[in-house]
Scaffold this active site. Structure first.
Site: not given
Length: 355
Positions: A61-63, A65
């Site tokens: 889920t960083y940024t 996706g």
């Protein structure tokens, strides 16, 4: 002795060889209000890899996706030579209780999504990102082992979890012949040293390589904060203002932490280096640490961070840095290290330790 990105280290009890500094890709994408766009992210990636770096850290889920999607593009022609680490457990869809968590449904769905975004058919290192206090450890370990047996994941690891749960999981994995945990990712820096109480000693004993994140204490150790920020209500109005406001809200800018940063600046001045390089160099050389995760928004920042590999701290300088951020280990550690306990357990005997 200075290091280079192509001076590789084994990761925990595995035979996997990784660079002594991992490229943090949480800054790949601007969806969170800071970070680097696609072109700048590509420059950061190329700079790291061209210097011999092979260990890249991201999460599902960083940024939102974008981090994984960008890495999928960047790694298309060099996938086999890189060690891609990603994570699962954070919510992928707000309002959907099973789109997050450590359980089997979340695990398998998250891995499939990560594989699609990364454009690959396997993940080198998969972390459980955040402990959820509800999923049985046997369910986690069996799910991870199934993915390893399927070849979709090569190695498994854990982050942000209690030391006693990690050690329990490792013992169960060993007893049942399941894939063992090979890495522990924790927040660790000169201003956040709670990991020295149990997490890092546990990792060294149980065969997990320590991968510190936020090794610069949210930027406090770079010297960009001052005592004026102690009473600031809002972040600065520059490009990084959102990140600065975020760090201020987290409470990392304190009198104690600024005092530690002052010592870092003193040592940096003595060496002709930047405070960021000294802060990273301290973490790089701590026992048990395999590779701190280092991010950047610009190639200039990345170049500066990589300069930490060349910093050589004297014993006296290391001692000053250690003392500046020293914490009480608490019970039972301080008691067991006391002169009284030494007298009643070993007296005048000379016993060699650490073998």
């Amino acid at each position: 002795m200075s290091l280079t990105l192509d001076t590789y280290r084994p990761l925990g009890r595995s035979g996997l060889r990784v660079s002594p500094m991992a490229l943090g890709a949480a800054t790949f994408g601007t969806e969170w209000g800071w970070g680097a766009g696609p072109d700048e992210s590509r420059k950061l990636f190329d700079l790291y890899v061209e210097r011999g770096g092979n260990f890249i850290d991201t999460a599902n889920t960083y940024t939102d996706g974008s981090s994984e999607r960008l890495l999928g593009e960047f790694t298309r022609d060099s996938r086999e030579s890189l060690v891609l680490a990603t994570k699962y457990t954070t919510l992928r869809r707000l309002g959907d209780p099973n789109s997050g968590g450590a359980h089997r449904k979340s695990l398998f769905a998250s891995v499939e999504s990560s594989l699609r975004r990364l454009g690959t058919d396997y993940i080198d290192l998969l972390y459980l990102h955040v402990w959820d206090f509800t999923t049985p450890v046997e369910e986690i370990l069996r799910g991870m082992d199934d993915l390893v047996r399927q070849g979709k994941v090569l190695h498994v690891a854990i982050s942000n979890a209690p030391a006693w749960q990690v050690s329990r999981m490792q013992a169960i994995a060993d007893l049942r012949g399941w894939a063992p945990l090979v890495a522990l990712e924790i927040e660790y820096s000169l201003i956040e040293r709670a990991g020295e109480r149990d997490l890092i000693p546990m990792a060294r004993e149980m065969g997990l390589g320590v991968v510190p994140y936020s090794p610069l204490g949210g930027g406090v150790l770079t010297g960009k904060y001052s005592r004026a920020d102690l009473t600031a209500q809002d972040g600065a109005s520059d490009e990084g203002s959102s990140r600065k406001s975020f760090n201020l809200a987290l409470g990392t800018v304190t009198e104690r932490n600024l005092a530690i940063a002052d010592v870092v600046k003193e040592v940096a001045a003595e060496l002709g280096r930047t405070p960021a390089q000294v802060g990273l160099a301290w973490t790089l050389r701590k026992p048990g640490v395999t590779a701190p995760v280092v991010g950047a928004r610009t190639p200039e920042q990345m170049e500066g961070n990589l300069g930490a590999l060349e910093v050589e701290l004297t014993a006296a300088q290391l001692g000053r840095l250690d003392e500046a951020g020293r914490i009480e280990l608490g019970f039972p550690h301080d008691m067991l290290a006391s002169d009284h306990i030494r007298r009643v357990t070993t007296g005048d005997l000379r016993i060699e330790t650490g073998r």
